[in-house]
Design a protein around this motif. Structure first.
Motif, PDB file in Angstrom:
ATOM      1  N   GLN A   1      -5.977   1.846   6.432  1.00 42.72           N
ATOM      2  CA  GLN A   1      -5.064   3.168   4.986  1.00 42.72           C
ATOM      3  C   GLN A   1      -4.919   4.217   6.132  1.00 42.72           C
ATOM      4  OE1 GLN A   1      -7.870   2.990   1.919  1.00 42.72           O
ATOM      5  NE2 GLN A   1      -9.139   0.893   2.628  1.00 42.72           N
TER       6      GLN A   1
ATOM      7  N   GLY B   1       0.615  -1.167   0.360  1.00 44.89           N
ATOM      8  CA  GLY B   1       0.178   0.244  -0.195  1.00 44.89           C
ATOM      9  C   GLY B   1       0.699   1.484   0.352  1.00 44.89           C
ATOM     10  N   ASP B   2       0.189   2.567   0.161  1.00 45.15           N
ATOM     11  CA  ASP B   2       0.587   3.929   0.361  1.00 45.15           C
ATOM     12  C   ASP B   2       1.786   4.072   1.872  1.00 45.15           C
ATOM     13  OD1 ASP B   2      -0.521   4.178  -2.219  1.00 45.15           O
ATOM     14  OD2 ASP B   2      -2.286   5.319  -0.652  1.00 45.15           O
TER      15      ASP B   2
ATOM     16  N   ARG C   1      -3.387   7.043   3.033  1.00 45.21           N
ATOM     17  CA  ARG C   1      -4.151   6.933   1.859  1.00 45.21           C
ATOM     18  C   ARG C   1      -4.546   8.623   1.310  1.00 45.21           C
ATOM     19  NH1 ARG C   1      -8.245   6.584   5.856  1.00 45.21           N
ATOM     20  NH2 ARG C   1      -9.953   7.090   6.209  1.00 45.21           N
ATOM     21  N   ASP C   2      -5.143   9.418   0.330  1.00 44.24           N
ATOM     22  CA  ASP C   2      -5.382  10.523   0.145  1.00 44.24           C
ATOM     23  C   ASP C   2      -3.712  11.038   0.253  1.00 44.24           C
ATOM     24  OD1 ASP C   2      -7.798   9.820  -0.981  1.00 44.24           O
ATOM     25  OD2 ASP C   2      -8.982  10.103   0.981  1.00 44.24           O
TER      26      ASP C   2
ATOM     27  N   ILE D   1      -7.976  12.028   8.418  1.00 39.24           N
ATOM     28  CA  ILE D   1      -7.856  10.716   8.079  1.00 39.24           C
ATOM     29  C   ILE D   1      -7.631   9.660   9.945  1.00 39.24           C
ATOM     30  CG2 ILE D   1      -6.726   8.991   7.340  1.00 39.24           C
ATOM     31  CD1 ILE D   1      -5.932   9.845   5.344  1.00 39.24           C
TER      32      ILE D   1
ATOM     33  N   GLU E   1      -1.588   0.343   8.076  1.00 39.95           N
ATOM     34  CA  GLU E   1      -1.386  -0.423   6.465  1.00 39.95           C
ATOM     35  C   GLU E   1      -3.906  -0.816   6.330  1.00 39.95           C
ATOM     36  OE1 GLU E   1      -0.787  -4.761   4.634  1.00 39.95           O
ATOM     37  OE2 GLU E   1       0.853  -3.169   4.906  1.00 39.95           O
TER      38      GLU E   1
END
Length: 470
Positions: free
Chosen positions: A165, A124-125, A168-169, A178, A162
């Motif tokens: 998330q 992921g990010d 994210r964004d 978030i 993770e």
């Protein structure tokens, strides 16, 4: 903001991935976009690490969680599931709208821990993904119990990030709205400490600018709410306050197994005579402890030892209560709402933030399980060139200072931690089965009166080591 307090260029990593269209641009117009893409690609590559070797030898192996009956085994086989995932991550968030999407990944994580599965790569990010996977590759086949304890424990919180998330964004350190899965715990910690903070603020109002009070603020940052303020009546006059101040320090020092406070205060006095320096504070917990860190920083600036304090905070929620930059500002804002002594102090902290005297830095390094002798080259150079003192708070950060290795308990701290780019101060209450720099007489006294002395947080150390090149 002073030059010393400016963030490194690579610490100001872009919050958003480069999205500028390059196709069709003229060459000169395209150069900034191309440079941004190259910069982003570089950020995704593993960081170059500068490694050193402690002077003390031989170097023990890192602790693992494989031995039943140890604190490490209990932590990784039971506590992380029952006390962290079940009670906090699930318990505090199961009613939140976002939780249903995160639950399958969290369930998978929970099952992996219970089956002692191998630690899989991070996906992921996140700007730390390449670094994490490079680090995990050093322990092929390592499981939740057989991999180094420090690695597995930090990895847990990265997996929670993770699963939820967090990155994210374009969120890199909590600057986006978030959810923090540990926010409710942090808020509860601050709320429960309100009365004690008000008492502290009223007693320390005249000490913030007093150079002679440095030992007190260091002790306060170490012990937090374990300090016995009952020895210091709120209505004490000047003379009795001075006497009570000495009594509080004496009471706190009874549980110290190593005390380098005098070396630290000498350094602070030198910094004052030189016009003040830049001090880095590697922060641990939010709540009451973060407020005592802010009081220490307030004193360091107010007494002239520092022109700037850089708070080295986490870039994602870690260890339930570890502080993010948003926690620093939220704590200050919440305390400033009142009209008592704590509110007055918090308003001064807010001014220090605005003037650049309090700066937050969220390098990914501080939420990763590197030994502190393994440092990104750019960060090492930055600290060597700009930091007058690095203050490391808390048990997990102390474990990193020791590489999470069981050195002889009487091994000199300055020889184990001989690698620092700037003078190093560790403030730690013992909460893990390792340590160093403690005389045998003291450890014998602790073990004879307290069976769990290494892990119950009742005993502490104030450790100091000069910079590596001194």
């Amino acid at each position: 903001m002073s030059d010393a307090c400016q963030l490194r260029p690579d610490a100001r990593q872009a919050a958003e991935r480069p999205t500028a269209a390059v196709h069709g641009m003229r060459t000169l117009e395209a150069l900034p976009a191309i440079a941004a893409i190259i910069s982003y690609a570089a950020a995704m590559a593993p960081t170059k690490i500068r490694s050193a070797t402690p002077k003390y030898a031989p170097m023990p192996a890192m602790l693992t969680s494989t031995i039943p009956g140890t604190w490490a085994h209990d932590t990784m086989s039971r506590r992380v599931v029952e006390d962290i995932l079940d009670k906090v991550v699930y318990g505090d968030n199961s009613d939140e709208a976002w939780f249903s999407e995160a639950k399958p990944s969290l369930d998978e994580l929970r099952a992996e821990i219970l089956s002692d599965a191998p630690l899989r790569p991070i996906t992921g990010d996140g700007q730390d993904v390449a670094d994490w996977n490079q680090l995990l590759a050093k322990y092929p086949g390592g499981t939740w119990l057989s991999a180094p304890w420090l690695v597995a424990e930090f990895y847990l919180y990265r997996r929670v990030a993770e699963a939820t998330q967090w990155f994210r964004d374009g969120n890199t350190r909590g600057e986006k709205s978030i959810e923090d899965v540990f926010a409710k715990s942090k808020q509860a910690g601050l709320a429960s400490a309100a009365a004690t903070l008000e008492a502290l603020a009223s007693r320390t109002v005249d000490l913030v600018g007093d150079a002679k009070a440095s030992a007190f603020f260091l002790s306060l940052a170490l012990w937090g709410n374990r300090m016995d303020l009952s020895l210091w009546p709120a209505d004490a006059g000047v003379a009795s306050s001075s006497e009570a101040f000495d009594q509080v320090l004496a009471s706190s020092s009874e549980q110290l197994l190593a005390d380098d406070t005098e070396q630290v205060t000498q350094l602070l006095d030198k910094l004052r005579s030189d016009g003040g320096g830049t001090i880095d504070l590697v922060v641990d917990n939010a709540g009451f402890e973060l407020c005592t860190d802010l009081l220490l920083a307030d004193h360091l600036v107010g007494s002239g030892a520092a022109t700037c304090v850089r708070f080295r905070v986490k870039h994602h929620p870690t260890f339930v209560s570890d502080a993010l930059e948003r926690d620093v500002d939220a704590h200050i804002a919440e305390l400033a709402k009142g009209d008592g002594a704590a509110a007055s102090v918090a308003k001064r902290w807010k001014e220090r933030r605005a003037k650049g005297e309090f700066v937050c830095v969220a390098d990914t390094y501080w939420a990763m399980p590197y030994a502190l002798w393994d440092v990104p080259e750019t960060l090492y150079d930055h600290l060597r060139d700009s930091s007058s003192l690095i203050v490391v708070k808390g048990d997990a950060n102390y474990r990193r200072a020791l590489g999470d290795r069981p050195w002889p308990l009487d091994a000199p701290f300055a020889e184990v931690c001989s690698y620092a780019p700037s003078p190093l101060l560790c403030l730690r209450t013992l909460k893990a089965e390792l340590g160093c720099g403690m005389a045998k007489q003291g450890t014998d006294r602790a073990s004879s009166t307290d069976e769990t002395w290494l892990t119950d947080g009742r005993w502490g150390v104030v450790h100091f080591a000069p910079a590596a090149d001194e």
